[in-house]
Scaffold this active site. Structure first.
Site, PDB file in Angstrom:
ATOM      1  N   GLU A 116      -8.452  17.815 -19.539  1.00  0.00           N
ATOM      2  CA  GLU A 116      -9.809  17.605 -19.033  1.00  0.00           C
ATOM      3  C   GLU A 116      -9.912  18.106 -17.590  1.00  0.00           C
ATOM      4  O   GLU A 116     -10.898  18.734 -17.201  1.00  0.00           O
ATOM      5  CB  GLU A 116     -10.109  16.113 -19.111  1.00  0.00           C
ATOM      6  N   ARG A 152     -30.283  39.312   5.077  1.00  0.00           N
ATOM      7  CA  ARG A 152     -31.030  38.538   6.076  1.00  0.00           C
ATOM      8  C   ARG A 152     -30.660  38.988   7.498  1.00  0.00           C
ATOM      9  O   ARG A 152     -29.468  39.138   7.807  1.00  0.00           O
ATOM     10  CB  ARG A 152     -30.692  37.056   5.890  1.00  0.00           C
ATOM     11  N   GLY A 184     -32.647  27.937   6.543  1.00  0.00           N
ATOM     12  CA  GLY A 184     -33.668  27.136   5.839  1.00  0.00           C
ATOM     13  C   GLY A 184     -33.826  27.534   4.387  1.00  0.00           C
ATOM     14  O   GLY A 184     -34.097  26.695   3.520  1.00  0.00           O
ATOM     15  N   PRO A 212     -20.926  -0.171 -16.000  1.00  0.00           N
ATOM     16  CA  PRO A 212     -21.442  -0.495 -14.658  1.00  0.00           C
ATOM     17  C   PRO A 212     -20.348  -1.047 -13.738  1.00  0.00           C
ATOM     18  O   PRO A 212     -20.338  -0.765 -12.545  1.00  0.00           O
ATOM     19  CB  PRO A 212     -22.522  -1.542 -14.950  1.00  0.00           C
ATOM     20  N   ALA A 271     -16.896  -0.602 -14.286  1.00  0.00           N
ATOM     21  CA  ALA A 271     -15.590   0.013 -14.541  1.00  0.00           C
ATOM     22  C   ALA A 271     -15.701   1.526 -14.604  1.00  0.00           C
ATOM     23  O   ALA A 271     -16.228   2.073 -15.580  1.00  0.00           O
ATOM     24  CB  ALA A 271     -15.004  -0.512 -15.848  1.00  0.00           C
ATOM     25  N   GLY A 272     -15.239   2.188 -13.530  1.00  0.00           N
ATOM     26  CA  GLY A 272     -15.237   3.647 -13.499  1.00  0.00           C
ATOM     27  C   GLY A 272     -13.815   4.128 -13.302  1.00  0.00           C
ATOM     28  O   GLY A 272     -13.062   4.317 -14.258  1.00  0.00           O
ATOM     29  N   SER A 273     -13.410   4.276 -12.033  1.00  0.00           N
ATOM     30  CA  SER A 273     -12.023   4.672 -11.757  1.00  0.00           C
ATOM     31  C   SER A 273     -11.062   3.654 -12.377  1.00  0.00           C
ATOM     32  O   SER A 273     -10.004   4.008 -12.900  1.00  0.00           O
ATOM     33  CB  SER A 273     -11.766   4.714 -10.251  1.00  0.00           C
TER      34      SER A 273
HETATM   35  C1  LIG Z   1     -23.136  13.205 -13.925  1.00  0.00           C
HETATM   36  C2  LIG Z   1     -22.083  12.259 -14.409  1.00  0.00           C
HETATM   37  C3  LIG Z   1     -21.558  12.409 -15.680  1.00  0.00           C
HETATM   38  C4  LIG Z   1     -20.598  11.515 -16.156  1.00  0.00           C
HETATM   39  N1  LIG Z   1     -20.159  11.636 -17.456  1.00  0.00           N
HETATM   40  C5  LIG Z   1     -19.368  10.654 -17.966  1.00  0.00           C
HETATM   41  C6  LIG Z   1     -19.049  10.645 -19.362  1.00  0.00           C
HETATM   42  O1  LIG Z   1     -19.449  11.536 -20.117  1.00  0.00           O
HETATM   43  N2  LIG Z   1     -18.281   9.639 -19.849  1.00  0.00           N
HETATM   44  C7  LIG Z   1     -17.818   8.641 -19.049  1.00  0.00           C
HETATM   45  O2  LIG Z   1     -17.138   7.742 -19.546  1.00  0.00           O
HETATM   46  N3  LIG Z   1     -18.092   8.618 -17.711  1.00  0.00           N
HETATM   47  C8  LIG Z   1     -18.864   9.596 -17.164  1.00  0.00           C
HETATM   48  N4  LIG Z   1     -19.195   9.572 -15.829  1.00  0.00           N
HETATM   49  C9  LIG Z   1     -18.655   8.512 -14.979  1.00  0.00           C
HETATM   50  C10 LIG Z   1     -17.602   8.992 -14.007  1.00  0.00           C
HETATM   51  O3  LIG Z   1     -16.425   9.331 -14.683  1.00  0.00           O
HETATM   52  C11 LIG Z   1     -17.400   7.874 -12.949  1.00  0.00           C
HETATM   53  O4  LIG Z   1     -18.570   7.821 -12.166  1.00  0.00           O
HETATM   54  C12 LIG Z   1     -16.171   8.126 -12.107  1.00  0.00           C
HETATM   55  O5  LIG Z   1     -14.999   7.905 -12.851  1.00  0.00           O
HETATM   56  C13 LIG Z   1     -16.125   7.208 -10.865  1.00  0.00           C
HETATM   57  O6  LIG Z   1     -16.270   5.867 -11.243  1.00  0.00           O
HETATM   58  P1  LIG Z   1     -17.351   4.953 -10.507  1.00  0.00           P
HETATM   59  O7  LIG Z   1     -18.645   5.663 -10.510  1.00  0.00           O
HETATM   60  O8  LIG Z   1     -17.304   3.601 -11.120  1.00  0.00           O
HETATM   61  O9  LIG Z   1     -16.859   4.866  -9.018  1.00  0.00           O
HETATM   62  P2  LIG Z   1     -15.780   3.838  -8.453  1.00  0.00           P
HETATM   63  O10 LIG Z   1     -14.596   3.793  -9.338  1.00  0.00           O
HETATM   64  O11 LIG Z   1     -16.472   2.552  -8.160  1.00  0.00           O
HETATM   65  O12 LIG Z   1     -15.365   4.539  -7.087  1.00  0.00           O
HETATM   66  C14 LIG Z   1     -16.145   4.463  -5.891  1.00  0.00           C
HETATM   67  C15 LIG Z   1     -15.327   5.112  -4.769  1.00  0.00           C
HETATM   68  O13 LIG Z   1     -14.110   4.372  -4.577  1.00  0.00           O
HETATM   69  C16 LIG Z   1     -13.005   5.242  -4.673  1.00  0.00           C
HETATM   70  N5  LIG Z   1     -11.855   4.555  -5.251  1.00  0.00           N
HETATM   71  C17 LIG Z   1     -11.789   3.877  -6.429  1.00  0.00           C
HETATM   72  N6  LIG Z   1     -10.555   3.408  -6.635  1.00  0.00           N
HETATM   73  C18 LIG Z   1      -9.802   3.790  -5.553  1.00  0.00           C
HETATM   74  C19 LIG Z   1      -8.444   3.606  -5.166  1.00  0.00           C
HETATM   75  N7  LIG Z   1      -7.578   2.943  -5.940  1.00  0.00           N
HETATM   76  N8  LIG Z   1      -8.028   4.130  -3.997  1.00  0.00           N
HETATM   77  C20 LIG Z   1      -8.888   4.807  -3.198  1.00  0.00           C
HETATM   78  N9  LIG Z   1     -10.176   5.015  -3.516  1.00  0.00           N
HETATM   79  C21 LIG Z   1     -10.639   4.514  -4.682  1.00  0.00           C
HETATM   80  C22 LIG Z   1     -13.469   6.389  -5.575  1.00  0.00           C
HETATM   81  O14 LIG Z   1     -12.691   7.532  -5.381  1.00  0.00           O
HETATM   82  C23 LIG Z   1     -14.912   6.551  -5.094  1.00  0.00           C
HETATM   83  O15 LIG Z   1     -14.914   7.326  -3.924  1.00  0.00           O
HETATM   84  C24 LIG Z   1     -20.129  10.472 -15.320  1.00  0.00           C
HETATM   85  C25 LIG Z   1     -20.646  10.332 -14.023  1.00  0.00           C
HETATM   86  C26 LIG Z   1     -21.621  11.188 -13.575  1.00  0.00           C
HETATM   87  C27 LIG Z   1     -22.200  10.953 -12.200  1.00  0.00           C
END
Ligand SMILES: Cc1cc2nc3c(=O)[nH]c(=O)nc-3n(C[C@H](O)[C@H](O)[C@H](O)COP(=O)(O)OP(=O)(O)OC[C@H]3O[C@@H](n4cnc5c(N)ncnc54)[C@H](O)[C@@H]3O)c2cc1C
Length: 391
Positions: A243, A269, A341, A129, A131-133
């Site tokens: 990947e 169309r 549409g 929740p 930690a993504g990017s």
């Molecule tokens: C359908 C789906 C499947 C997925 N499958 C997996 C999986 O199998 N395993 C897994 O581990 N994860 C999975 N994910 C997670 C996915 O990898 C993350 O959602 C993604 O890495 C982005 O992280 P976040 O959602 O925390 O967004 P955030 O990191 O919070 O980013 C939010 C926004 O901020 C921007 N941002 C962040 N850092 C910076 C920066 N330094 N500079 C500029 N902009 C920035 C991002 O580009 C984005 O636009 C999945 C997600 C989805 C929706």
């Protein structure tokens, strides 16, 4: 004229796989979408026919052919058949290779044959929740004991999260709190304390189960540590170029499908007594996209060739991911617009192409992250706004 290079054997492989999809997978996609999850049978059927994991050695049940073009064919065909949300590639080529790349012989012997046959389904869990990017911000952690590690934490948005039998889980393992000290654990279905949360409802890719996972005092035996403790972060980074190439191949095939669907529609169309295709706006839009698609295909095919000889760089993979994911979104957007549409209606496939596309610019490293990687290459690290070692 775009020239694509596949061998005769690969053309035959493509035909056979296309037929397999048409009979065994495509007819079920709609019901799997409604259920929000693919039937495990899909993996078994693909395994039986040798289409699930083609790359492992024959001793594990694979074809033992490392040519990435077989994978490219599988991804292109699956996507073009509108079955991308089966997510076979995540199992087969995104997660599977972690076992041979970092796992030991005993782990490969115990786990790989079941993965090749489709009895065992794979997932990888990094995102949390908070930690993504920024993966180094993860909180999931494990503590070492004599014969096991004790794993605690949660993960979110995990693809194949409900179906998975083996999940590669990344967790922090440094008592001194070094944020990049992570270990990868092979967490198996049935381990006490390993629980699944919700199968999350999504905008698109509806057949694919995307879930929350919880780990409460899960005792992970030392035999289930993947590679060396503490090197997990490095291992995750190592797999990223591949990947992103996998992603690029699929995004481009999806974009190609959107273009084809739109071309067909605009010829049928009519408005103001003429096919929509007769308007110059339509022709110019499609011509621009056709050009971008062919350019992107040439670059992606070149990346595949580079990957095959071990020369695909992280920067080129990032460029491929960035360009193709943005193109996928753009073609779907123009496609919906040219459908009018009808493009907003579920019964027209372009509508799903649009909702499925958006995630491509976000996961596997967002477009912003790809741009950081690319600009770091030509500017160097001195110009980074902060110390980013995460990509
Ligand atoms: C359908 C789906 C499947 C997925 N499958 C997996 C999986 O199998 N395993 C897994 O581990 N994860 C999975 N994910 C997670 C996915 O990898 C993350 O959602 C993604 O890495 C982005 O992280 P976040 O959602 O925390 O967004 P955030 O990191 O919070 O980013 C939010 C926004 O901020 C921007 N941002 C962040 N850092 C910076 C920066 N330094 N500079 C500029 N902009 C920035 C991002 O580009 C984005 O636009 C999945 C997600 C989805 C929706």
């Amino acid at each position: 004229m775009l020239h694509r290079s596949f061998t005769e054997e690969q053309h035959m492989f493509r035909d056979a796989y296309r037929k397999f999809l048409a009979v065994e997978i495509v007819p079920h996609m709609e019901s799997w979408r409604e259920a929000g999850i693919v039937d495990r049978e899909a993996f078994l059927r693909a395994g039986e026919r040798g289409f699930l994991m083609v790359w492992p050695d024959e001793v594990y049940g694979g074809m033992g052919d490392p040519d990435f073009r077989f994978e490219q064919i599988i991804i292109e065909e699956t996507t073009y058949a509108r079955a991308a949300d089966w997510y076979n590639t995540l199992h087969s080529r995104l997660v599977g290779p972690y076992l041979t790349r970092f796992g030991n012989e005993q782990q490969c012997q115990r786990m790989l044959p079941g993965c090749v046959s489709g009895e065992k389904i794979l997932a990888i869990a990094m995102t949390e929740p908070d930690a993504g990017s920024d993966l180094a911000g993860m909180r999931c952690a494990a503590t070492e004991y004599d014969d096991h590690w004790l794993l605690n934490g949660s993960k979110v948005y995990i693809s194949n999260g409900i179906n998975a039998d083996i999940v590669i889980v990344a967790a922090k393992t440094d008592p001194d709190n070094n944020p990049h000290h992570m270990t990868l654990f092979l967490v198996e279905r049935g381990m006490e304390g390993f629980e699944r949360g919700r199968n999350l409802k999504k905008m698109g890719l509806k057949a694919q189960d995307t879930a929350e996972l919880f780990f409460n005092d899960v005792k992970v035996p030392k035999a289930n540590v993947l590679g060396e403790p503490g090197k997990g972060f490095h291992y995750l980074m190592e797999g990223l170029a591949e990947e992103r190439l996998l992603g690029a191949v699929g995004y481009l095939s999806a974009a190609q499908l959107s273009w084809d669907l739109t071309l067909e529609f605009v010829q049928q169309r009519k408005a103001f007594g003429k096919p929509i295709a007769a308007f110059q706006n339509t022709q110019f839009k499609l011509a621009e996209l056709r050009t971008e698609l062919d350019f992107a295909q040439a670059f992606v095919d070149q990346c595949v060739a580079a990957f095959n000889v071990g020369k695909l760089t992280a920067v080129d993979a990032a460029k491929a991911k960035l360009a193709t994911s943005e193109l996928q979104v753009k073609v779907a957007d123009v496609g919906v617009q040219l459908h009018g549409g009808a493009g907003y209606m579920d019964e027209y496939p372009i509508s799903r192409q649009y909702t499925d596309a958006k995630i491509s610019t976000i996961y596997a490293g967002s477009s912003e992250v790809m741009k950081i990687i690319i600009s770091r290459d030509f500017l160097g690290e001195d110009y980074l706004p902060f110390n980013i070692r995460n990509f």
